[in-house]
Each structure stands twice: as structure tokens, then as C-alpha cells.
Design an enzyme around this catalytic site. Structure first.
Site, PDB file in Angstrom:
ATOM      1  N   TYR A 141       0.414  -1.312   0.062  1.00 31.85           N
ATOM      2  CA  TYR A 141      -0.181   0.011   0.372  1.00 31.85           C
ATOM      3  C   TYR A 141       0.551   1.087   0.019  1.00 31.85           C
ATOM      4  O   TYR A 141       0.179   2.730  -0.294  1.00 31.85           O
ATOM      5  CB  TYR A 141      -0.754   0.023   1.203  1.00 31.85           C
ATOM      6  N   LYS A 192       2.941 -15.437   2.163  1.00 31.55           N
ATOM      7  CA  LYS A 192       3.292 -15.988   0.979  1.00 31.55           C
ATOM      8  C   LYS A 192       4.025 -15.775   0.612  1.00 31.55           C
ATOM      9  O   LYS A 192       4.973 -15.947  -0.480  1.00 31.55           O
ATOM     10  CB  LYS A 192       2.139 -15.184  -0.244  1.00 31.55           C
ATOM     11  N   ASP A 224      -3.468 -17.782   1.118  1.00 33.61           N
ATOM     12  CA  ASP A 224      -4.975 -18.463   0.767  1.00 33.61           C
ATOM     13  C   ASP A 224      -4.745 -19.693   1.398  1.00 33.61           C
ATOM     14  O   ASP A 224      -7.000 -19.700   1.670  1.00 33.61           O
ATOM     15  CB  ASP A 224      -4.412 -19.852  -1.193  1.00 33.61           C
ATOM     16  N   ASP A 248      -5.859  -6.939   5.445  1.00 28.19           N
ATOM     17  CA  ASP A 248      -7.100  -5.880   5.024  1.00 28.19           C
ATOM     18  C   ASP A 248      -7.940  -7.253   4.702  1.00 28.19           C
ATOM     19  O   ASP A 248      -9.237  -7.321   4.791  1.00 28.19           O
ATOM     20  CB  ASP A 248      -6.301  -5.071   4.092  1.00 28.19           C
ATOM     21  N   ASP A 252     -11.290  -7.996   7.239  1.00 30.23           N
ATOM     22  CA  ASP A 252     -12.951  -8.232   6.140  1.00 30.23           C
ATOM     23  C   ASP A 252     -13.815  -9.700   6.291  1.00 30.23           C
ATOM     24  O   ASP A 252     -14.370  -9.592   6.785  1.00 30.23           O
ATOM     25  CB  ASP A 252     -13.169  -7.570   5.743  1.00 30.23           C
TER      26      ASP A 252
END
Ligand code: NAD
Length: 359
Positions: A141, A192, A224, A248, A252
Site C-alpha cells: 500500500y 505467501k 490462501d 486487509d 474483513d
């Protein structure tokens, strides 16, 4: 000592949920001796309307001089067409980065009476209590270079850069170990590492720090798989620590396990534990100004502020008990309503919490 709290109501439902939360603050001050002073300032779209900037210098200055910040939400359709760099959400990113709020805590706790609000089966989510720790000021980001380039033949390419240095990884990981130590003692680091070198470094550093925390059970999981496990068997997790982008998305996802985004608080902390506290949800323009918003995420964000920054755990527990009792009594805003419950509005929900403070 008087704690100085800066209140940034923001846009959309922000002012309503903040007014509701201030009722709770007022009751804690009056009835239970909490010593705080409140200042209010503009932020987001409201600040753009006032002075053209989403984060005015005066607001940033007040934020730096406060002990803690309570934020409603920013943004809305009114400001969606303006230059990206001056949109309300940019003000929020700037505030997090100016104050070096690198650690985002997002608990996903399911209150027993709301088990039916989750889209998952009650036995999968009953008793759920996860803490997701998201790195907030680094990663893709913020990484440079970034942007959209146009080649001489007119083809456009978008570019973002995922970058973390050792210091950024170890400071968030240490917080992960510390927080796990205050809970069930299990930390799962999500990366990852099989594909992204940035997160291979992340895994290396977290693994070596693990030696300093022998009492913490450390595990690693690819992002994942973590997404899958959060839906399959979320109760296997105690504390999850992860990067900005993965956090993020996963937080959620975890929020939906608990039924409504209107229930979820968050904290963003700096290295000294000072920070900003805000609900996970946005400004909900679709229900703004109608007394429909659930104020409990913001009220619980206040509880996190009292616990994590102001060292007032007794008041934090008082709020959390009052929220649980209010739900036990059957009071619900529309987002968490189910048959047989009593539907009430934003302000009435806050008033019920205030009543329950003394139960
Ligand atoms: P949102 O979280 O505002 O709303 C998503 C859905 O959840 C809507 O249907 C809304 O009505 C509902 N909802 C949200 N909070 C609720 C509450 N307290 N009680 C009951 N229902 C609630 O997300 P969005 O619609 O994607 O975004 C709206 C605006 O908010 C956008 O401008 C976005 O950029 C901004 N936003 C701000 C923040 C923030 O300030 N931290 C975070 C996310 C989105």
C-alpha cells in the site's frame, strides 16, 4: 491524569455513531469517575468541504498532541470524483502514516446471542475470539515505485511494490508474540512465502524471533490457506499476524464470521502504544442520517482505547460487559436484527449500553 481524546467524527454515519459513543463516555465520566477531555476536529470529506484538505494541518497537530484518537468513518459518494490524492480516505492513510500507527488490531469476537447473525453454522462460530494483527504502514500500500505508466504505443501498465524491511517485520511480529502471550499463547503468521520473496523474509524473521518467545506456540500459514481455514474452522486461531494487504482482506473476511461489520472495533497503535481507534466499517452512506447505524463497533473501539492506550482496563471491561448485556436483553439495530428481538436505532442502542453500564 486527564486523558486527552481527539474525536474525529468524519462523514456519513460518522457523526451519529460518534454522538452515540460520546453518550457512553459521558456516563463513564459522570458515574464512574473516568477522567477525560474531548476535542473535536474535522477529517475526511467534512474537512475537504471546509478547507479543501482531507487532513488539515490543524487536525494533524491536535492528533499529535492527544493521548488517543477516536475516529468515526470517512468518505462517501460526494467526494468520489475528486483527485485521488485529495480524497477523504487519503487523509486517513496520511494520519496513520504521519503518526506511525504501524500496528492494526482487529478482534473478531462473536457475542453468543448473535450466533444466528453469522452466515456460518452456529457451531462453527460459537465462542469465536480471534485477534488479527495487520501491519499498517508498509507493504504494497505504500511501496514505491507505484503508478500507471503509458508506453509509447499507448499501452498502460499498473505497478505497485511490495516491500518490507527487517525492522518493519520484527516490530509487528514482536507485538504479535506479546499479544498472544496475553491471550491463549498461539500465534499464526500468515504469508505467501512460497511465491513472494518479501514474505519469505517475513517468515525468516518471524521464525527466528520465535526463539525469544518459547512460551508462544508459533505456526505459519500461506494466505490462501488462511482464508480457507478462517471459513472452515475459525476457532483454530488465537492471534494472526500478517502484512498490510493480507491483513486487509483476512480481517474483513473474519468480520463476516461475526455477523455484522457494525459490531467490529479496531485499534491502530504506534511503538509507544498510543493510537487511533475506529470501527472497521466505513461511512455507510446508504443509511447515513437515519438513526439506523449500529454504534457498537465504535463503542467497542472506545473500550479498546481504554485498554490498550489509556491503561483504563476496568472501564474497558465495564463497556464490554454492558454491550454483552444489551445484546442479551434482545436489543438490536437493523444490521444484527433477527425475529423476536427488539429493533432500535443508533441513539437508543447507545442509551441501552449506558443503562447497562450500571447493571
Ligand atoms: P461501508 O462499511 O461503509 O458499508 C458497507 C455496508 O455495511 C453498507 O450496506 C452499510 O450500510 C453497512 N454498514 C456499515 N457500517 C454499518 C453500521 N455501523 N451499522 C449498520 N450497517 C453498517 O463500506 P462501503 O459502502 O464500501 O464504503 C462507504 C464509504 O466508506 C466509501 O466512501 C469508503 O471509501 C468509505 N470507507 C471508509 C472507511 C474508514 O473510514 N475507515 C473504511 C471503509 C470504507
Amino acid at each position: 491524569m486527564t486523558h486527552k481524546i481527539l474525536v474525529l467524527a468524519g462523514d456519513g454515519i460518522g457523526p451519529e455513531i460518534m454522538e452515540a459513543t460520546e453518550l457512553v463516555i459521558g456516563a463513564l465520566v459522570k458515574r464512574f469517575g473516568l477522567d477525560v477531555s474531548l476535542e473535536h476536529a474535522l477529517m475526511g470529506g467534512a474537512a475537504i468541504d471546509d478547507c479543501g484538505e482531507p487532513l488539515p494541518a490543524s487536525t494533524l497537530d491536535l492528533a499529535r498532541r492527544s493521548d488517543a484518537i477516536l475516529l468515526g468513518a470517512v468518505g462517501g459518494p460526494k467526494w468520489e470524483k475528486i483527485d485521488r490524492a485529495r480524497r477523504p480516505e487519503r487523509g486517513l492513510l496520511a494520519l496513520r502514516s504521519e503518526l506511525e500507527l504501524f500496528c492494526n488490531l482487529r478482534p473478531a469476537v462473536l457475542f453468543a446471542p448473535l450466533a444466528a447473525s453469522s452466515t456460518l453454522k452456529p457451531d462453527v462460530v460459537a465462542g469465536l475470539d480471534i485477534m488479527i494483527i495487520r501491519e499498517l504502514t508498509g507493504g504494497i500500500y505504500f511501496g514505491e515505485p507505484r503508478g500507471i505508466e503509458v508506453a509509447p504505443d499507448g499501452t498502460r501498465s499498473g505497478r505497485n511494490t511490495m516491500v518490507y524491511n527487517e525492522h518493519e517485520i520484527s516490530r509487528i511480529a514482536r507485538l504479535g508474540f506479546d499479544i498472544a502471550g496475553k491471550r491463549q499463547g498461539r500465534l499464526c503468521s500468515v504469508d505467501k512465502a512460497n511465491v513472494l520473496e518479501t514474505t519469505e523474509l517475513w517468515r525468516d524473521i518471524v521464525t527466528s524471533l520465535g526463539d525469544e518467545y518459547p512460551a508462544i506456540e508459533l505456526s505459519h500459514m500461506y494466505v490462501d490457506n488462511a482464508a480457507m481455514q478462517l471459513v472452515r474452522n475459525p476457532k483454530q486461531f488465537d492471534v494472526i499476524v500478517t502484512s498490510n494487504l493480507f491483513g486487509d482482506v483476512l480481517s474483513d473476511l473474519a468480520s463476516m464470521l461475526t455477523g455484522s461489520i457494525g459490531m467490529l472495533p479496531s485499534a491502530s497503535l504506534d511503538a509507544d502504544g498510543k493510537g487511533m481507534f475506529e470501527p472497521v466499517h466505513g461511512s455507510a452512506p446508504d443509511i447515513a442520517g437515519q438513526d439506523l447505524a449500529n454504534p457498537l463497533a465504535t463503542i467497542q473501539s472506545l473500550a479498546m482505547m481504554l485498554r490498550y492506550t489509556l491503561d483504563e482496563s476496568a472501564h474497558a471491561e465495564r463497556i464490554e460487559r454492558a454491550v454483552a448485556r444489551t445484546l442479551d436483553k434482545g436489543y438490536r439495530t437493523g444490521d444484527i436484527y433477527s425475529d423476536g428481538m427488539q429493533k432500535i436505532g443508533t441513539r437508543a442502542m447507545a442509551e441501552q449500553v449506558v443503562t447497562a453500564l450500571g447493571d
